[in-house]
Design a protein around this motif. Structure first.
Motif, mmCIF file in Angstrom:
data_model
loop_
_atom_site.group_PDB
_atom_site.id
_atom_site.type_symbol
_atom_site.label_atom_id
_atom_site.label_comp_id
_atom_site.label_asym_id
_atom_site.label_seq_id
_atom_site.Cartn_x
_atom_site.Cartn_y
_atom_site.Cartn_z
ATOM 1 N N ASP A 289 0.859 -1.181 0.000
ATOM 2 C CA ASP A 289 0.000 0.000 0.000
ATOM 3 C C ASP A 289 0.902 1.241 0.000
ATOM 4 O OD1 ASP A 289 -1.722 2.116 0.529
ATOM 5 O OD2 ASP A 289 -3.031 0.896 1.800
ATOM 6 N N GLU A 290 1.048 1.863 -1.154
ATOM 7 C CA GLU A 290 1.979 2.987 -1.282
ATOM 8 C C GLU A 290 1.539 4.198 -0.475
ATOM 9 O OE1 GLU A 290 4.530 5.259 -4.793
ATOM 10 O OE2 GLU A 290 2.785 4.031 -5.314
ATOM 11 N N VAL A 291 0.241 4.414 -0.399
ATOM 12 C CA VAL A 291 -0.256 5.561 0.372
ATOM 13 C C VAL A 291 0.047 5.366 1.856
ATOM 14 C CG1 VAL A 291 -2.321 6.861 1.021
ATOM 15 C CG2 VAL A 291 -2.050 6.045 -1.327
ATOM 16 N N ALA A 292 -0.162 4.148 2.346
ATOM 17 C CA ALA A 292 0.075 3.872 3.765
ATOM 18 C C ALA A 292 1.559 3.964 4.115
ATOM 19 C CB ALA A 292 -0.464 2.491 4.122
ATOM 20 N N ILE A 293 2.417 3.418 3.246
ATOM 21 C CA ILE A 293 3.851 3.481 3.552
ATOM 22 C C ILE A 293 4.360 4.918 3.497
ATOM 23 C CG2 ILE A 293 4.599 3.066 1.177
ATOM 24 C CD1 ILE A 293 6.295 1.720 4.357
ATOM 25 N N ALA A 294 3.758 5.739 2.667
ATOM 26 C CA ALA A 294 4.147 7.153 2.622
ATOM 27 C C ALA A 294 3.808 7.838 3.943
ATOM 28 C CB ALA A 294 3.445 7.849 1.459
ATOM 29 N N ARG A 295 2.664 7.487 4.516
ATOM 30 C CA ARG A 295 2.304 8.058 5.821
ATOM 31 C C ARG A 295 3.267 7.583 6.898
ATOM 32 N NH1 ARG A 295 -3.169 6.928 4.177
ATOM 33 N NH2 ARG A 295 -3.088 4.968 5.367
ATOM 34 N N LEU A 296 3.584 6.295 6.861
ATOM 35 C CA LEU A 296 4.511 5.765 7.861
ATOM 36 C C LEU A 296 5.882 6.419 7.741
ATOM 37 C CD1 LEU A 296 3.745 1.930 7.806
ATOM 38 C CD2 LEU A 296 3.223 3.552 9.639
ATOM 39 N N PHE A 297 6.344 6.577 6.524
ATOM 40 C CA PHE A 297 7.663 7.164 6.303
ATOM 41 C C PHE A 297 7.720 8.581 6.871
ATOM 42 C CE2 PHE A 297 10.971 9.288 3.845
ATOM 43 C CZ PHE A 297 11.994 8.343 3.845
#
Length: 310
Positions: A289-297
């Protein structure tokens, strides 16, 4: 009183008439009972004269030696009405099917089409609701396989063929990224994840929880290393973050990489997004999930704890 000269005059007139009859060949036709003339008068000309035919209305005179044209029979009137459907216009072409969605379109209809394309294995990525390049390629392949024009645009004919081969997608098919990677329930958090800021990774449930002081902020599905390149287990810390990282060993993209043990990191994987659990990593923790990993990052800091357990 009888006139002695009258019979002689009548006799002389009859003689003149007879002489003219012999000369010209005229024969008077008798009258019928209604005192009407019958057939037309036939005139015999002396030898060496060419007869002049009488003209009939509407029929041109025949040339000498050519047979007279036969009268054309009148065609009966047709009882079937001629309509636009029975009489096609000359040069008319079949109209092209109406395009429903194409590159750049978005919305729930596009998402449903993407879910159906996944059902027939023409699209591997999860539905996004945006008609992008992978969707256009999937539609083009679907069209070519079925003998349709390979336009890459989803028209009414292509849509009907796709509907006939697929079922109505459910919410899990439409929004797979909103659900865990598998149906496995997430186990209780490891005790080492209950304090501080922790990336709590569980191999059994295939989940990563972002936790702060025992509270789960977000959960995402993850994939691990294969049998020959396993993901190491234990307690680690994030020591480096690289937004646009590329592996120097495998030359593959590792966006949003958060390194925690040597070359192993938590990062986004397009392969995981496309193939799911059919593949594996070289030891990293993959997030699809690219959107979720962007938030985590954006939230995780260097020094935050990482716990990998099973």
């Amino acid at each position: 009183m009888r006139n002695p000269g009258r019979p002689a005059a009548l006799t002389a007139s009859a003689a003149v008439l007879a002489a003219l009859t012999v000369l010209c060949g005229c024969t008077a036709q008798p009258q019928d009972s209604d005192a009407k003339r019958g057939l037309s008068v036939h005139v015999r000309l002396p030898a060496g004269r060419t007869p002049v035919p009488l003209r009939t209305a509407g029929v041109p005179p025949a040339r000498s030696g050519a047979p007279a044209p036969a009268p054309t029979p009148e065609r009966p009137a047709s009882t079937t009405p001629r309509t636009a459907s029975t009489v096609p216009a000359a040069g008319s072409a079949v109209p092209a099917p109406r395009v429903l969605w194409s590159r750049g379109d978005s919305g729930p209809g596009v998402r449903a089409a993407q879910a159906r394309l996944r059902q027939v294995a023409w699209l591997s990525a999860a539905p996004t609701g945006t008609y992008d390049q992978p969707t256009a390629r999937a539609v083009e392949g679907f069209q070519g396989k079925r003998g349709l024009p390979r336009t890459g645009a989803l028209d009414t004919v292509t849509w009907q063929r796709l509907l006939a081969m697929t079922h109505e997608p459910g919410r899990r098919e439409l929004y797979p990224r909103s659900y865990p990677a598998t149906a496995r329930p997430a186990a209780a958090a490891d005790a080492r994840c209950l304090t501080g800021r922790v990336l709590c990774i569980d191999k059994t449930s295939r989940t990563l929880r972002w936790m702060i002081d025992g509270r789960t902020v977000e959960t995402v599905a993850v994939r691990f290393g294969t049998q020959y390149t396993p993901t190491r287990e234990g307690v680690f810390h994030v020591y480096w973050k690289s937004r646009h990282h590329v592996s120097t060993l495998y030359h593959s993209a590792m966006p949003y990489a958060m390194f925690f043990s040597g070359g192993q990191a938590v990062h986004y994987s397009s392969d995981f997004a496309a193939r799911g659990y059919a593949g594996g990593s070289h030891g990293c923790v993959n997030v699809r999930d690219e959107v979720a990993i962007a938030r985590l990052f954006a939230q995780v800091r260097v020094g935050d704890k990482v716990v990998v357990s099973r």
